[in-house]
Design an enzyme around this catalytic site. Structure first.
Site, PDB file in Angstrom:
ATOM      1  N   ASN A   9       0.878  -1.176   0.000  1.00 32.27           N
ATOM      2  CA  ASN A   9       0.000   0.000   0.000  1.00 32.27           C
ATOM      3  C   ASN A   9       0.915   1.225   0.000  1.00 32.27           C
ATOM      4  O   ASN A   9       1.465   1.590   1.038  1.00 32.27           O
ATOM      5  CB  ASN A   9      -0.897  -0.030   1.248  1.00 32.27           C
ATOM      6  CG  ASN A   9      -1.808   1.184   1.320  1.00 32.27           C
ATOM      7  OD1 ASN A   9      -1.887   1.977   0.372  1.00 32.27           O
ATOM      8  ND2 ASN A   9      -2.499   1.335   2.436  1.00 32.27           N
ATOM      9  N   LYS A  11       0.095   4.229  -0.406  1.00 35.62           N
ATOM     10  CA  LYS A  11      -0.594   5.427   0.112  1.00 35.62           C
ATOM     11  C   LYS A  11      -0.308   6.618  -0.802  1.00 35.62           C
ATOM     12  O   LYS A  11      -0.177   6.435  -2.014  1.00 35.62           O
ATOM     13  CB  LYS A  11      -0.202   5.678   1.572  1.00 35.62           C
ATOM     14  CG  LYS A  11      -0.380   4.420   2.423  1.00 35.62           C
ATOM     15  CD  LYS A  11      -0.288   4.654   3.898  1.00 35.62           C
ATOM     16  CE  LYS A  11      -0.478   3.331   4.621  1.00 35.62           C
ATOM     17  NZ  LYS A  11      -0.507   3.442   6.056  1.00 35.62           N
ATOM     18  N   HIS A  93      -9.906   1.115   4.024  1.00 41.70           N
ATOM     19  CA  HIS A  93      -8.687   1.337   4.805  1.00 41.70           C
ATOM     20  C   HIS A  93      -8.997   2.298   5.955  1.00 41.70           C
ATOM     21  O   HIS A  93      -9.800   3.219   5.798  1.00 41.70           O
ATOM     22  CB  HIS A  93      -7.578   1.908   3.905  1.00 41.70           C
ATOM     23  CG  HIS A  93      -6.253   1.892   4.596  1.00 41.70           C
ATOM     24  ND1 HIS A  93      -5.885   2.869   5.491  1.00 41.70           N
ATOM     25  CD2 HIS A  93      -5.230   0.993   4.560  1.00 41.70           C
ATOM     26  CE1 HIS A  93      -4.676   2.576   5.969  1.00 41.70           C
ATOM     27  NE2 HIS A  93      -4.262   1.440   5.423  1.00 41.70           N
ATOM     28  N   GLU A  95      -7.472   4.728   7.093  1.00 41.14           N
ATOM     29  CA  GLU A  95      -7.250   6.153   6.791  1.00 41.14           C
ATOM     30  C   GLU A  95      -8.456   6.719   6.039  1.00 41.14           C
ATOM     31  O   GLU A  95      -8.799   7.890   6.202  1.00 41.14           O
ATOM     32  CB  GLU A  95      -5.940   6.318   6.005  1.00 41.14           C
ATOM     33  CG  GLU A  95      -4.739   6.155   6.931  1.00 41.14           C
ATOM     34  CD  GLU A  95      -3.493   5.571   6.287  1.00 41.14           C
ATOM     35  OE1 GLU A  95      -3.375   5.601   5.056  1.00 41.14           O
ATOM     36  OE2 GLU A  95      -2.635   5.069   7.046  1.00 41.14           O
ATOM     37  N   GLU A 165      -6.235  -4.839  10.154  1.00 41.69           N
ATOM     38  CA  GLU A 165      -5.211  -3.835  10.446  1.00 41.69           C
ATOM     39  C   GLU A 165      -5.585  -3.077  11.721  1.00 41.69           C
ATOM     40  O   GLU A 165      -6.361  -2.112  11.666  1.00 41.69           O
ATOM     41  CB  GLU A 165      -5.111  -2.833   9.298  1.00 41.69           C
ATOM     42  CG  GLU A 165      -4.725  -3.462   7.984  1.00 41.69           C
ATOM     43  CD  GLU A 165      -4.051  -2.433   7.062  1.00 41.69           C
ATOM     44  OE1 GLU A 165      -2.892  -2.654   6.722  1.00 41.69           O
ATOM     45  OE2 GLU A 165      -4.682  -1.416   6.747  1.00 41.69           O
ATOM     46  N   GLY A 171       1.517   2.339  10.811  1.00 35.27           N
ATOM     47  CA  GLY A 171       2.502   3.414  10.708  1.00 35.27           C
ATOM     48  C   GLY A 171       3.094   3.832  12.045  1.00 35.27           C
ATOM     49  O   GLY A 171       3.774   4.849  12.145  1.00 35.27           O
ATOM     50  N   SER A 210       2.502  -2.024  10.536  1.00 32.86           N
ATOM     51  CA  SER A 210       3.935  -2.087  10.832  1.00 32.86           C
ATOM     52  C   SER A 210       4.540  -3.468  10.570  1.00 32.86           C
ATOM     53  O   SER A 210       5.432  -3.916  11.301  1.00 32.86           O
ATOM     54  CB  SER A 210       4.227  -1.633  12.266  1.00 32.86           C
ATOM     55  OG  SER A 210       3.785  -0.301  12.439  1.00 32.86           O
TER      56      SER A 210
HETATM   57  P1  PGA Z   1       2.201   0.371   7.716  1.00 27.60           P
HETATM   58  O1  PGA Z   1       0.811   0.582   6.959  1.00 27.60           O
HETATM   59  O2  PGA Z   1       2.791  -0.929   7.206  1.00 27.60           O
HETATM   60  O3  PGA Z   1       3.028   1.564   7.346  1.00 27.60           O
HETATM   61  O4  PGA Z   1       1.892   0.298   9.174  1.00 27.60           O
HETATM   62  C1  PGA Z   1      -0.047  -0.493   6.706  1.00 27.60           C
HETATM   63  C2  PGA Z   1      -1.301   0.006   6.034  1.00 27.60           C
HETATM   64  O5  PGA Z   1      -1.797   1.078   6.431  1.00 27.60           O
HETATM   65  O6  PGA Z   1      -1.843  -0.616   5.110  1.00 27.60           O
END
Ligand code: PGA
Length: 251
Positions: A9, A11, A93, A95, A165, A171, A210
Site C-alpha cells: 500500500n 498510500k 482502509h 485512513e 489492520e 505506521g 507495521s
Molecule cells: P504500515 O501501513 O505498514 O506503514 O503500518 C499499513 C497500512 O496502512 O496498510
C-alpha cells in the site's frame, strides 16, 4: 493453506520518477525468483495506467466510488478502473474511514458496486486502541465484517481478500503480538465460515500494521494469516523484496 499474498500500500507516496524505478525493480525481482506467493501493489490512481503499461505487476487502486459515473468531482469509479484493465481495489482502509469519514454504509456500497464490476477487493478493517483496551475488539471486528459482507453472495466471496489492520499498529512501529494476531485471525475465519460455510475457508486474511522485513516471518507463520498488507516497508525495494521472499518460503 492458501498461497500467501503480499500487498503493498503505497498510500500518497512516491513521485513519478520513483515509480519509474521501483515498479520495474519489483517486477524483475518477481521474474528472477520462482514465485510461489502472489504480489499486488496498491498505488495512487494517477500511476495505475503507467504501471499497467510498463510492467506485469498486479496493480490496484486504493479507493473507489460507489457509483459508476456522475457528478462526483475527484472520484474514480469501479467501471473506470475496469475499463483500463485495473482489476484490484482496496476498500475500507482505516485512513479512509478515519480521515475521510467513510462509515460502514459507504464501505458496503463501495464493496457491492466493485463486486458488480467484477473487481477483486481487498477489504480492510481494524479496531482503535480504546476498543482493544476495553477488550471489545472481537465484537467490534465482527460488527465491521457483518455490516460490510451481509449482502455478499456465497458465490462472490472469492472476489474478496480481508485485511485485519489494528489502527494502533498502522505506521506506528507497534505490531500486534503473535497471540493477538492469532486470536483475531482465528476469530475472523470463524465469522467467515459461520456466514459463508466452506466458501469462507477460501478467503485469504492478511495482517497489516507495521509489518516489515524483520517481523514478517513470525507474522506470516501465524494461524490463519495468509500474507500481509505492507505500508511503509513497501516503499523500500530491499525491505519489500525480503518480505516477498519470506512469503514465498512460507507458501
Ligand atoms: P504500515 O501501513 O505498514 O506503514 O503500518 C499499513 C497500512 O496502512 O496498510
Amino acid at each position: 493453506m492458501h498461497k500467501k499474498l503480499v500487498a503493498a500500500n503505497w498510500k500518497m507516496n512516491l513521485l513519478h520518477e520513483d515509480v519509474k524505478q521501483l515498479a520495474p525493480k519489483i517486477h524483475s525481482f518477481q521474474e528472477q525468483i520462482k514465485m510461489n506467493c502472489e504480489v499486488q501493489i496498491y498505488v495512487p490512481s494517477i500511476y495505475i495506467d503507467f504501471i499497467l503499461n510498463n510492467s506485469q505487476l498486479s496493480v490496484g487502486a486504493q479507493n473507489v466510488h460507489w457509483e459508476n459515473k456522475g457528478a462526483f468531482t475527484g472520484e474514480v469509479s469501479a467501471s473506470q478502473l475496469n475499463s483500463i484493465g485495473c482489476k484490484n481495489v482496496l476498500i475500507g482502509h482505516s485512513e479512509r474511514r478515519e480521515i475521510f469519514k467513510e462509515d460502514n454504509t459507504i464501505i458496503e456500497r463501495k464493496l457491492l458496486n466493485a463486486i458488480e464490476n467484477d473487481l477483486n477487493i481487498l477489504l480492510c478493517f481494524g479496531e482503535p486502541f480504546e476498543i482493544r483496551e476495553k477488550k471489545k475488539h472481537l465484537e467490534y471486528i465482527s460488527n465491521q465484517i457483518q455490516l460490510a459482507l451481509r449482502k455478499i453472495k456465497k458465490e462472490k466471496i472469492h472476489k474478496l481478500t480481508l485485511a485485519y489492520e489494528p489502527i494502533w499498529a498502522i505506521g506506528s512501529g507497534l505490531t500486534a503480538t503473535k497471540d493477538q494476531i492469532e486470536e483475531m485471525h482465528n476469530h475472523i475465519r470463524y465469522e467467515l465460515v459461520k456466514q459463508f460455510s466452506s466458501f469462507g475457508d477460501e478467503v485469504r486474511i492478511l495482517y497489516g500494521g507495521s509489518c516489515n522485513d524483520t517481523n514478517a516471518r513470525e507474522i506470516f507463520a501465524c494461524s490463519n494469516v495468509d500474507g500481509g498488507l505492507i505500508g511503509g516497508a513497501s516503499l523500500n525495494f530491499d525491505k519489500f523484496s525480503k518480505i516477498i521472499e519470506i512469503a514465498n518460503d512460507l507458501s
